[in-house]
Write a protein that holds these residues in place. Structure first.
Motif, PDB file in Angstrom:
ATOM      1  N   LEU A   1     -32.748  14.123   8.310  1.00 25.46           N
ATOM      2  CA  LEU A   1     -32.583  13.427   6.825  1.00 25.46           C
ATOM      3  C   LEU A   1     -32.829  11.933   6.775  1.00 25.46           C
ATOM      4  O   LEU A   1     -33.105  11.276   5.949  1.00 25.46           O
ATOM      5  CB  LEU A   1     -31.024  13.631   6.484  1.00 25.46           C
ATOM      6  CG  LEU A   1     -30.613  15.150   6.148  1.00 25.46           C
ATOM      7  CD1 LEU A   1     -29.144  15.116   5.617  1.00 25.46           C
ATOM      8  CD2 LEU A   1     -31.446  15.632   4.898  1.00 25.46           C
ATOM      9  N   ALA A   2     -32.390  11.426   8.330  1.00 29.19           N
ATOM     10  CA  ALA A   2     -32.521   9.754   8.303  1.00 29.19           C
ATOM     11  C   ALA A   2     -34.061   9.514   8.251  1.00 29.19           C
ATOM     12  O   ALA A   2     -34.490   8.778   7.522  1.00 29.19           O
ATOM     13  CB  ALA A   2     -32.195   9.447   9.480  1.00 29.19           C
ATOM     14  N   ALA A   3     -35.082  10.452   8.899  1.00 23.40           N
ATOM     15  CA  ALA A   3     -36.465  10.266   8.711  1.00 23.40           C
ATOM     16  C   ALA A   3     -36.945  10.620   7.362  1.00 23.40           C
ATOM     17  O   ALA A   3     -38.001   9.712   6.873  1.00 23.40           O
ATOM     18  CB  ALA A   3     -37.121  11.285   9.691  1.00 23.40           C
ATOM     19  N   ASP A   4     -36.413  11.607   6.735  1.00 22.58           N
ATOM     20  CA  ASP A   4     -36.852  11.849   5.190  1.00 22.58           C
ATOM     21  C   ASP A   4     -36.619  10.573   4.257  1.00 22.58           C
ATOM     22  O   ASP A   4     -37.083  10.238   3.602  1.00 22.58           O
ATOM     23  CB  ASP A   4     -36.168  12.974   4.562  1.00 22.58           C
ATOM     24  CG  ASP A   4     -36.864  13.667   3.349  1.00 22.58           C
ATOM     25  OD1 ASP A   4     -37.790  13.549   3.198  1.00 22.58           O
ATOM     26  OD2 ASP A   4     -35.815  14.014   2.578  1.00 22.58           O
ATOM     27  N   VAL A   5     -35.220  10.098   4.656  1.00 24.02           N
ATOM     28  CA  VAL A   5     -34.856   8.844   3.451  1.00 24.02           C
ATOM     29  C   VAL A   5     -35.727   7.694   4.028  1.00 24.02           C
ATOM     30  O   VAL A   5     -36.278   6.841   2.991  1.00 24.02           O
ATOM     31  CB  VAL A   5     -33.479   8.824   3.874  1.00 24.02           C
ATOM     32  CG1 VAL A   5     -33.233   7.272   3.253  1.00 24.02           C
ATOM     33  CG2 VAL A   5     -32.468   9.664   3.214  1.00 24.02           C
ATOM     34  N   ALA A   6     -35.807   7.496   5.116  1.00 26.67           N
ATOM     35  CA  ALA A   6     -36.961   6.489   5.751  1.00 26.67           C
ATOM     36  C   ALA A   6     -38.373   6.562   4.750  1.00 26.67           C
ATOM     37  O   ALA A   6     -38.839   5.634   4.490  1.00 26.67           O
ATOM     38  CB  ALA A   6     -37.043   6.313   7.112  1.00 26.67           C
ATOM     39  N   GLY A   7     -38.792   7.601   4.937  1.00 27.66           N
ATOM     40  CA  GLY A   7     -40.242   8.026   4.354  1.00 27.66           C
ATOM     41  C   GLY A   7     -40.210   7.797   2.934  1.00 27.66           C
ATOM     42  O   GLY A   7     -41.219   7.506   2.176  1.00 27.66           O
ATOM     43  N   ARG A   8     -39.113   7.907   2.261  1.00 23.04           N
ATOM     44  CA  ARG A   8     -38.922   7.621   0.755  1.00 23.04           C
ATOM     45  C   ARG A   8     -38.767   6.270   0.461  1.00 23.04           C
ATOM     46  O   ARG A   8     -39.442   5.726  -0.611  1.00 23.04           O
ATOM     47  CB  ARG A   8     -37.578   8.512   0.098  1.00 23.04           C
ATOM     48  CG  ARG A   8     -37.714   9.826   0.171  1.00 23.04           C
ATOM     49  CD  ARG A   8     -36.457  10.343  -0.443  1.00 23.04           C
ATOM     50  NE  ARG A   8     -35.719  11.292   0.243  1.00 23.04           N
ATOM     51  CZ  ARG A   8     -34.543  11.839  -0.113  1.00 23.04           C
ATOM     52  NH1 ARG A   8     -33.737  11.444  -1.263  1.00 23.04           N
ATOM     53  NH2 ARG A   8     -33.951  12.827   0.584  1.00 23.04           N
ATOM     54  N   LEU A   9     -38.278   5.489   1.411  1.00 25.91           N
ATOM     55  CA  LEU A   9     -37.766   3.924   0.934  1.00 25.91           C
ATOM     56  C   LEU A   9     -39.067   2.996   1.578  1.00 25.91           C
ATOM     57  O   LEU A   9     -39.131   1.958   0.889  1.00 25.91           O
ATOM     58  CB  LEU A   9     -36.527   3.526   1.769  1.00 25.91           C
ATOM     59  CG  LEU A   9     -35.533   4.515   1.164  1.00 25.91           C
ATOM     60  CD1 LEU A   9     -34.234   3.838   1.877  1.00 25.91           C
ATOM     61  CD2 LEU A   9     -35.261   4.124  -0.468  1.00 25.91           C
ATOM     62  N   VAL A  10     -39.669   3.313   2.796  1.00 26.62           N
ATOM     63  CA  VAL A  10     -40.702   2.333   3.320  1.00 26.62           C
ATOM     64  C   VAL A  10     -41.731   1.795   2.426  1.00 26.62           C
ATOM     65  O   VAL A  10     -42.261   0.668   2.610  1.00 26.62           O
ATOM     66  CB  VAL A  10     -41.115   2.924   4.797  1.00 26.62           C
ATOM     67  CG1 VAL A  10     -42.058   3.952   4.751  1.00 26.62           C
ATOM     68  CG2 VAL A  10     -41.524   1.756   5.568  1.00 26.62           C
ATOM     69  N   LEU A  11     -42.307   2.712   1.599  1.00 24.14           N
ATOM     70  CA  LEU A  11     -43.454   2.449   1.000  1.00 24.14           C
ATOM     71  C   LEU A  11     -43.023   2.667  -0.697  1.00 24.14           C
ATOM     72  O   LEU A  11     -44.126   3.116  -1.389  1.00 24.14           O
ATOM     73  CB  LEU A  11     -44.469   3.160   1.353  1.00 24.14           C
ATOM     74  CG  LEU A  11     -45.262   3.059   2.738  1.00 24.14           C
ATOM     75  CD1 LEU A  11     -46.537   3.804   2.985  1.00 24.14           C
ATOM     76  CD2 LEU A  11     -45.721   1.665   2.730  1.00 24.14           C
ATOM     77  N   ARG A  12     -42.035   2.465  -1.152  1.00 23.76           N
ATOM     78  CA  ARG A  12     -41.394   2.889  -2.326  1.00 23.76           C
ATOM     79  C   ARG A  12     -42.381   2.372  -3.474  1.00 23.76           C
ATOM     80  O   ARG A  12     -42.629   0.984  -3.186  1.00 23.76           O
ATOM     81  CB  ARG A  12     -40.028   2.648  -2.419  1.00 23.76           C
ATOM     82  CG  ARG A  12     -39.440   3.175  -3.891  1.00 23.76           C
ATOM     83  CD  ARG A  12     -37.697   2.898  -3.636  1.00 23.76           C
ATOM     84  NE  ARG A  12     -37.345   1.719  -3.671  1.00 23.76           N
ATOM     85  CZ  ARG A  12     -36.350   1.194  -3.649  1.00 23.76           C
ATOM     86  NH1 ARG A  12     -35.286   2.239  -3.653  1.00 23.76           N
ATOM     87  NH2 ARG A  12     -35.860  -0.072  -3.816  1.00 23.76           N
ATOM     88  N   PRO A  13     -42.759   2.822  -4.563  1.00 22.03           N
ATOM     89  CA  PRO A  13     -42.492   4.088  -5.139  1.00 22.03           C
ATOM     90  C   PRO A  13     -43.259   5.241  -4.248  1.00 22.03           C
ATOM     91  O   PRO A  13     -42.974   6.470  -4.501  1.00 22.03           O
ATOM     92  CB  PRO A  13     -42.764   4.409  -6.498  1.00 22.03           C
ATOM     93  CG  PRO A  13     -43.977   3.096  -6.385  1.00 22.03           C
ATOM     94  CD  PRO A  13     -43.671   2.249  -5.391  1.00 22.03           C
TER      95      PRO A  13
END
Length: 322
Positions: free
Chosen positions: A284-296
């Motif tokens: 879950l932490a990796a998934d959240v990071a993937g959503r935020l690091v290059l948002r949107p």
């Protein structure tokens, strides 16, 4: 026990962050209203329709991979062992891609038997490579898994390049993703996941003796061959189920046992339950990071776990060599 309770509380917090974070941030108060009151606003629908299934799938898949990694390291006595480094994940992935190409499969429920078959064949191939010079050796096991993994990745790419349809259907799945899935995708894998978890719990007491060596374990009355067989079946069931649902995710099964071992020690009676928490927490932490690091824009979770896990694998390999 306190560490497990603290880990569970941390997992709850990470799940809440998974429901709130993304290309469209949602306040935690809105998340609560969406879950408790059925808020039908746009933000509420994003939470219940997209992020709740994504989070639930992440928890289930992460738990399966965490336990599978702990079992793989225990039955092989190899700190580098995991469903990914032993070729199990990409064995399942290759079988699914071939089946999708030949049989025009489109739904993850159809992937399941082929994922099991590919995982089982990959496991047998790695064991055969590791036993070629005699007994099962941890170094040969890791080397055989790495070689087989590279071969399977190249074969998978070759199959995909022969068919644009297969390429379009499989490329995002092969990257490893929790996005765009509903919780109904878990229904076909609940039974194999339950059997795999029960087998894991059944062999847990024997794994402490197995770590001491086969001769010592046999002297203590442990049926080594049966324990390894049951543990191997559990790893295949857990890993293949997670691959069928989310694609071949790397390094979660490798990292979770090492993280838990640092906190609770090497006793598998605590290690296996700890991995039930650490696996989903990492995923879950990796998934959240993937959503935020290059948002949107979102990075697939499999890409994030690979980026974070590769340095860990290099560190562990170097440590094992020393």
């Amino acid at each position: 026990m306190l560490l497990l309770v603290g880990g569970a509380a941390l997992l709850v917090g990470c799940a809440a962050l998974s429901l709130a974070a993304g290309s469209r941030p949602v306040p935690l108060t809105t998340v609560w209203h969406a879950l408790a009151d059925g808020d039908r606003s746009r933000d509420g629908l994003v939470v219940t329709g997209l992020r709740v299934p994504r989070t639930v799938i992440g928890i289930v898949v992460g738990a399966a991979l965490g336990v599978a990694g702990a079992l793989a390291q225990g039955i092989t006595r190899n700190p580098l062992a995991s469903p990914a480094t032993l070729g199990i994940n990409h064995g399942a992935g290759f079988a699914v891609v071939v089946a999708s190409y030949a049989l025009h499969l489109t739904h993850p429920a159809q992937y399941l038997p082929f994922a099991f078959a590919g995982a089982a064949l990959a496991t047998l191939a790695v064991l055969a490579l590791a036993r070629r010079a005699g007994d099962l050796d941890p170094v040969r096991l890791a080397l055989g898994g790495t070689v087989l993994d590279a071969v399977l990745i190249s074969w998978t790419s070759a199959v995909m390049l022969t068919s644009h349809r297969t390429l379009d259907e499989a490329r995002f799945w092969l990257a490893g993703s929790l996005a765009g899935r509903q919780t109904g995708i878990l229904l076909p894998v609940l039974a194999p996941l339950a059997v795999g978890l029960l087998l894991a719990l059944a062999v847990t007491p024997a794994l402490n003796a197995l770590v001491l060596g086969d001769e010592t374990a046999q002297a203590l009355g442990v049926p080594v061959a049966k324990v390894r067989a049951a543990g191997g079946v559990a790893v295949i069931l857990l890993a293949a189920s997670s691959v069928a649902v989310a694609g071949p995710l790397s390094f979660v099964g490798l990292a979770a046992p090492h993280l838990v071992r640092k906190l609770v020690g090497a006793d598998h009676r605590w290690l296996i339950p700890g991995c039930l928490i650490a696996g989903p927490l990492l995923l879950l932490a990796a998934d959240v990071a993937g959503r935020l690091v290059l948002r949107p824009v979102e990075l697939e979770v499999g890409i994030v776990t690979a980026l974070l896990g590769a340095p860990l694998l290099a560190f562990l390999a170097r440590k094992a060599a020393r």
